[in-house]
Design a protein around this motif. Structure first.
Motif, PDB file in Angstrom:
ATOM      1  N   MET A   1      15.653 -44.245 -20.437  1.00  0.00           N
ATOM      2  CA  MET A   1      16.434 -44.036 -21.665  1.00  0.00           C
ATOM      3  C   MET A   1      16.591 -42.547 -21.924  1.00  0.00           C
ATOM      4  SD  MET A   1      17.720 -45.843 -24.217  1.00  0.00           S
ATOM      5  CE  MET A   1      18.365 -45.440 -25.815  1.00  0.00           C
ATOM      6  N   GLU A   2      17.781 -42.143 -22.317  1.00  0.00           N
ATOM      7  CA  GLU A   2      17.992 -40.733 -22.617  1.00  0.00           C
ATOM      8  C   GLU A   2      17.221 -40.380 -23.886  1.00  0.00           C
ATOM      9  OE1 GLU A   2      21.819 -39.178 -22.397  1.00  0.00           O
ATOM     10  OE2 GLU A   2      22.420 -40.370 -20.676  1.00  0.00           O
ATOM     11  N   SER A   3      16.776 -39.121 -23.999  1.00  0.00           N
ATOM     12  CA  SER A   3      16.026 -38.734 -25.188  1.00  0.00           C
ATOM     13  C   SER A   3      16.954 -38.767 -26.392  1.00  0.00           C
ATOM     14  CB  SER A   3      15.441 -37.336 -25.016  1.00  0.00           C
ATOM     15  OG  SER A   3      16.474 -36.375 -25.014  1.00  0.00           O
ATOM     16  N   GLU A   4      16.345 -38.962 -27.584  1.00  0.00           N
ATOM     17  CA  GLU A   4      17.113 -39.110 -28.819  1.00  0.00           C
ATOM     18  C   GLU A   4      18.150 -37.991 -28.988  1.00  0.00           C
ATOM     19  OE1 GLU A   4      16.879 -41.556 -31.206  1.00  0.00           O
ATOM     20  OE2 GLU A   4      15.479 -42.647 -29.950  1.00  0.00           O
ATOM     21  N   SER A   5      17.743 -36.764 -28.652  1.00  0.00           N
ATOM     22  CA  SER A   5      18.615 -35.608 -28.900  1.00  0.00           C
ATOM     23  C   SER A   5      19.890 -35.656 -28.054  1.00  0.00           C
ATOM     24  CB  SER A   5      17.861 -34.312 -28.617  1.00  0.00           C
ATOM     25  OG  SER A   5      17.474 -34.285 -27.257  1.00  0.00           O
ATOM     26  N   GLU A   6      19.838 -36.414 -26.947  1.00  0.00           N
ATOM     27  CA  GLU A   6      20.994 -36.444 -26.054  1.00  0.00           C
ATOM     28  C   GLU A   6      21.982 -37.551 -26.414  1.00  0.00           C
ATOM     29  OE1 GLU A   6      18.938 -36.815 -22.389  1.00  0.00           O
ATOM     30  OE2 GLU A   6      18.861 -34.672 -22.028  1.00  0.00           O
ATOM     31  N   MET A   7      21.630 -38.388 -27.371  1.00  0.00           N
ATOM     32  CA  MET A   7      22.509 -39.489 -27.746  1.00  0.00           C
ATOM     33  C   MET A   7      23.460 -39.048 -28.864  1.00  0.00           C
ATOM     34  SD  MET A   7      21.485 -41.884 -25.710  1.00  0.00           S
ATOM     35  CE  MET A   7      21.596 -43.586 -26.218  1.00  0.00           C
ATOM     36  N   VAL A   8      24.714 -39.465 -28.744  1.00  0.00           N
ATOM     37  CA  VAL A   8      25.723 -39.089 -29.747  1.00  0.00           C
ATOM     38  C   VAL A   8      26.510 -40.333 -30.149  1.00  0.00           C
ATOM     39  CG1 VAL A   8      25.981 -36.706 -28.907  1.00  0.00           C
ATOM     40  CG2 VAL A   8      27.399 -38.527 -27.917  1.00  0.00           C
ATOM     41  N   ALA A   9      27.286 -40.217 -31.215  1.00  0.00           N
ATOM     42  CA  ALA A   9      28.119 -41.345 -31.642  1.00  0.00           C
ATOM     43  C   ALA A   9      29.302 -41.514 -30.693  1.00  0.00           C
ATOM     44  CB  ALA A   9      28.625 -41.104 -33.063  1.00  0.00           C
ATOM     45  N   PHE A  10      29.687 -42.758 -30.458  1.00  0.00           N
ATOM     46  CA  PHE A  10      30.863 -43.032 -29.631  1.00  0.00           C
ATOM     47  C   PHE A  10      32.079 -42.420 -30.333  1.00  0.00           C
ATOM     48  CE2 PHE A  10      34.237 -45.948 -27.995  1.00  0.00           C
ATOM     49  CZ  PHE A  10      34.088 -45.652 -26.645  1.00  0.00           C
ATOM     50  N   PRO A  11      32.825 -41.529 -29.658  1.00  0.00           N
ATOM     51  CA  PRO A  11      33.829 -40.710 -30.339  1.00  0.00           C
ATOM     52  C   PRO A  11      35.036 -41.467 -30.891  1.00  0.00           C
ATOM     53  CG  PRO A  11      33.950 -40.399 -27.963  1.00  0.00           C
ATOM     54  CD  PRO A  11      32.730 -41.221 -28.217  1.00  0.00           C
ATOM     55  N   LEU A  12      35.238 -42.705 -30.462  1.00  0.00           N
ATOM     56  CA  LEU A  12      36.428 -43.434 -30.914  1.00  0.00           C
ATOM     57  C   LEU A  12      36.158 -44.377 -32.079  1.00  0.00           C
ATOM     58  CD1 LEU A  12      37.936 -44.076 -27.383  1.00  0.00           C
ATOM     59  CD2 LEU A  12      38.786 -42.492 -29.105  1.00  0.00           C
ATOM     60  N   LEU A  13      34.907 -44.389 -32.579  1.00  0.00           N
ATOM     61  CA  LEU A  13      34.604 -45.179 -33.775  1.00  0.00           C
ATOM     62  C   LEU A  13      35.339 -44.570 -34.965  1.00  0.00           C
ATOM     63  CD1 LEU A  13      30.742 -45.822 -33.639  1.00  0.00           C
ATOM     64  CD2 LEU A  13      32.523 -47.578 -33.584  1.00  0.00           C
ATOM     65  N   ALA A 287      30.239 -45.001 -15.860  1.00  0.00           N
ATOM     66  CA  ALA A 287      29.471 -44.148 -16.766  1.00  0.00           C
ATOM     67  C   ALA A 287      28.185 -44.845 -17.195  1.00  0.00           C
ATOM     68  CB  ALA A 287      30.310 -43.820 -18.001  1.00  0.00           C
ATOM     69  N   ASN A 288      27.143 -44.044 -17.349  1.00  0.00           N
ATOM     70  CA  ASN A 288      25.873 -44.520 -17.889  1.00  0.00           C
ATOM     71  C   ASN A 288      26.005 -44.489 -19.410  1.00  0.00           C
ATOM     72  OD1 ASN A 288      23.238 -44.674 -18.883  1.00  0.00           O
ATOM     73  ND2 ASN A 288      22.381 -43.607 -17.123  1.00  0.00           N
ATOM     74  N   VAL A 301      25.278 -43.321 -28.039  1.00  0.00           N
ATOM     75  CA  VAL A 301      25.629 -43.472 -26.618  1.00  0.00           C
ATOM     76  C   VAL A 301      25.364 -42.154 -25.896  1.00  0.00           C
ATOM     77  CG1 VAL A 301      27.388 -45.230 -27.115  1.00  0.00           C
ATOM     78  CG2 VAL A 301      28.078 -42.829 -26.894  1.00  0.00           C
ATOM     79  N   SER A 302      25.409 -42.169 -24.581  1.00  0.00           N
ATOM     80  CA  SER A 302      25.159 -40.944 -23.811  1.00  0.00           C
ATOM     81  C   SER A 302      26.299 -39.943 -24.002  1.00  0.00           C
ATOM     82  CB  SER A 302      25.015 -41.271 -22.322  1.00  0.00           C
ATOM     83  OG  SER A 302      26.285 -41.605 -21.770  1.00  0.00           O
TER      84      SER A 302
END
Length: 367
Positions: A1-13, A287-288, A301-302
């Motif tokens: 799992m990617e670390s929390e800091s590397e996760m972002v919101a899906f840009p098309l929401l 994509a992961n 998401v990543s």
């Protein structure tokens, strides 16, 4: 799992996400409910997860990669069962109140803590091999349909038929271990239209205009689902000139296909010219997603997926976990499609449909 800091919101929401996005489709509780008392819906869903424990325990017991697997499998069943019973007594325990995401996350955490990384690996490999051997035939049958609207409908039905291969559903896990699954029989036996949510006719009209330049598909299960359902559909999109991004889980969860498995599958499906049955794959990307559950919270998401998806004009969430139990009502800045089969009686009840009914929810971009 990617670390929390590397996760972002899906840009098309649709933004702001805080007010526009709710992950879980079925509300287990409302603000007016007593926080100390489990609601009827919470109790119903806790039982769904309790009923899934035997099939997970059975898979874990036979995991040859884990020493003392039967003992650890028993510990998993005990520990997860205890947590679920705790929720019945106090919904605020264990980081609650519970929802579909938390109940899935706790199950995965306990399995991983006990050393079980991928208890469905063996069955996934077997089903992938079986589906790969059928891929050519399924594509040829689709290509033989000259009428474009009929071909599209056939491809959609293939996604539903493939989506039956879901070992997260206690009922289907039982059927699968007893009888196996036939893709062609599943295609024949789909619930007839109109489905419980059926926007296929609207989607056909848009499909004919060939306006989508880039499509992101959040994929679901291994085996027939990805290989005989999603790949023929993605191949058709490539044929229409679109770029296709397949987003798959970072880590194993149930029989969902992972990012690394997906890359291996594509390599096996391509011919000596690097094509998918005569269709160029230079516009096919993998994509992961950064996800490690059978459901997905699109507020996390990543970064790689967010970057690749930022200019997409169609987002597809496939499968009950990602497209029905979560995200069914998610709104996007681009066109969106939620497609999957209803495999829990509780979901069928909520939607007002039947078990094994189909959901095909298409929405145009929210401006």
């Amino acid at each position: 799992m990617e670390s929390e800091s590397e996760m972002v919101a899906f840009p098309l929401l649709l933004t702001p996400i805080e007010t526009n996005y709710r992950v879980c489709t079925i509300p287990y509780r409302f603000p007016s409910d007593n926080p100390k008392k489990a609601t009827p819906t919470e109790l119903q869903w806790i039982d769904v997860f309790l009923n899934s424990i035997p099939s997970f325990k059975k898979r874990a017991e036979t995991d040859s990669t884990v020493p003392d697997a039967p003992i650890r499998a028993e510990k998993f069943a005990q520990r997860y069962g205890d947590i679920l019973e705790d929720f019945k007594k106090d919904p605020e325990s264990h980081g609650g109140p519970p929802d579909g995401v938390l109940l899935c996350r706790l199950r995965e955490l306990i399995l991983r803590e006990l050393g079980f990384v991928d208890i469905f690996k063996k069955v996934k490999d077997e089903e992938n091999a079986k589906a790969i051997s059928l891929f050519k035939n399924v594509v040829q049958l689709n290509d033989a349909i000259e009428d474009e609207a009929k071909r599209l409908e056939n491809l959609v039905k293939g996604i539903f038929a493939g989506n039956i291969f879901d070992l997260g559903s206690a009922e289907l896990a039982e059927v699968f271990s007893r009888d196996g699954m036939s893709f062609s029989a599943s295609c024949q036996n789909l619930t007839p239209r109109p489905w419980v949510i059926d926007d296929l006719d609207t989607f056909k009209v848009k499909w004919n205009k060939k306006t989508w330049k880039k499509v992101v598909i959040f994929v679901d299960n291994s085996g027939a689902d990805i290989i005989l359902g999603i790949f023929p559909f993605a191949r058709e999109l490539l044929r229409c000139g679109a770029q296709v991004v397949l987003a798959a889980n970072d880590m194993p969860s149930i029989n969902d296909v992972t990012y690394t498995e997906l890359i291996e599958i594509i390599a096996k499906l391509k011919d000596e010219n690097g094509q998918l049955m005569g269709v160029d794959t230079s516009n096919l990307l993998v994509a992961n997603s950064g996800n490690d559950l059978p459901v997905i919270d699109l507020s996390r998401v990543s970064q790689v997926l967010a970057y690749l998806a930022s200019d997409a004009d169609l987002v597809i969430l496939e499968g009950m976990g990602r497209g029905i139990e979560t995200n069914l009502y998610a709104q996007f800045k681009c066109d969106s499609l939620k497609i999957g089969m209803v495999k829990h009686p509780e979901v069928a009840q909520f939607l007002g449909g039947r078990l094994y009914d189909c959901v095909f929810k298409y929405n145009e971009a929210v401006s």
